[in-house]
Design a protein around this motif. Structure first.
Motif: not given
Length: 157
Positions: A124, A127-128, A130-133, A137, A154
């Motif tokens: 989790r 994933d967070e 990898w999804e953050a710019d 964030q 990431a």
């Protein structure tokens, strides 16, 4: 592979392993102990086994850490150091104990590893990341792990 459960809670600290204890003693002495087999007697390894371990240490110390594919008779990724990452980011060695012990004793900054399994709780955070710019964030909990190589990878993409 992602897996839940409590498999990661059963892992003992790496520094308690006989391999780590033996090679750290060897490095501290800077020479073979007089009675090799007595350094970690409960390990029960032969003199020849311990000599080969010492040779591996000296080779990595002299020539640096090499991946299996860089070695003359090396193999693929399955022969690399294999780790699992527990719920809190703890890296649990599954294959390549000798090389990890040597890398730790030599205080190498990094060695290549193959991640076999990540705990679903850890995933989790990954994933967070990898999804953050940006780091801004990330949740406070994931930010706590910002220096972990799995999270750095990431964020550094």
């Amino acid at each position: 592979m992602i897996r839940g459960g409590d498999w990661d809670l059963k892992a003992k600290p790496f520094e308690e392993s006989p391999k780590y204890r033996y090679i750290s003693e060897f490095a501290e002495r800077d020479c073979p102990p007089p009675e090799r087999t007595e350094v970690v007697p409960e390990w029960g390894k032969s003199e020849q086994y311990l000599i080969e371990f010492e040779r591996l240490y000296e080779s990595i110390q002299t020539d640096g850490f090499q991946t299996q594919s860089e070695l003359p008779d090396g193999g693929g990724v399955v022969n690399e150091i294999n780790i699992c990452i527990g719920r809190d980011g703890t890296m649990i060695v599954k294959h390549g104990y000798h090389r990890v012990a040597i890398a730790k004793v030599l205080e190498l900054d990094a060695v290549p590893v193959y991640v076999r399994v990540r705990h679903e709780d850890w995933q989790r955070h990954r994933d967070e990341a990898w999804e953050a710019d940006s780091v801004k964030q990330l949740s406070a909990e994931t930010r706590r792990h910002i220096s972990h190589p799995d999270i750095r990878q990431a964020l550094d993409r």
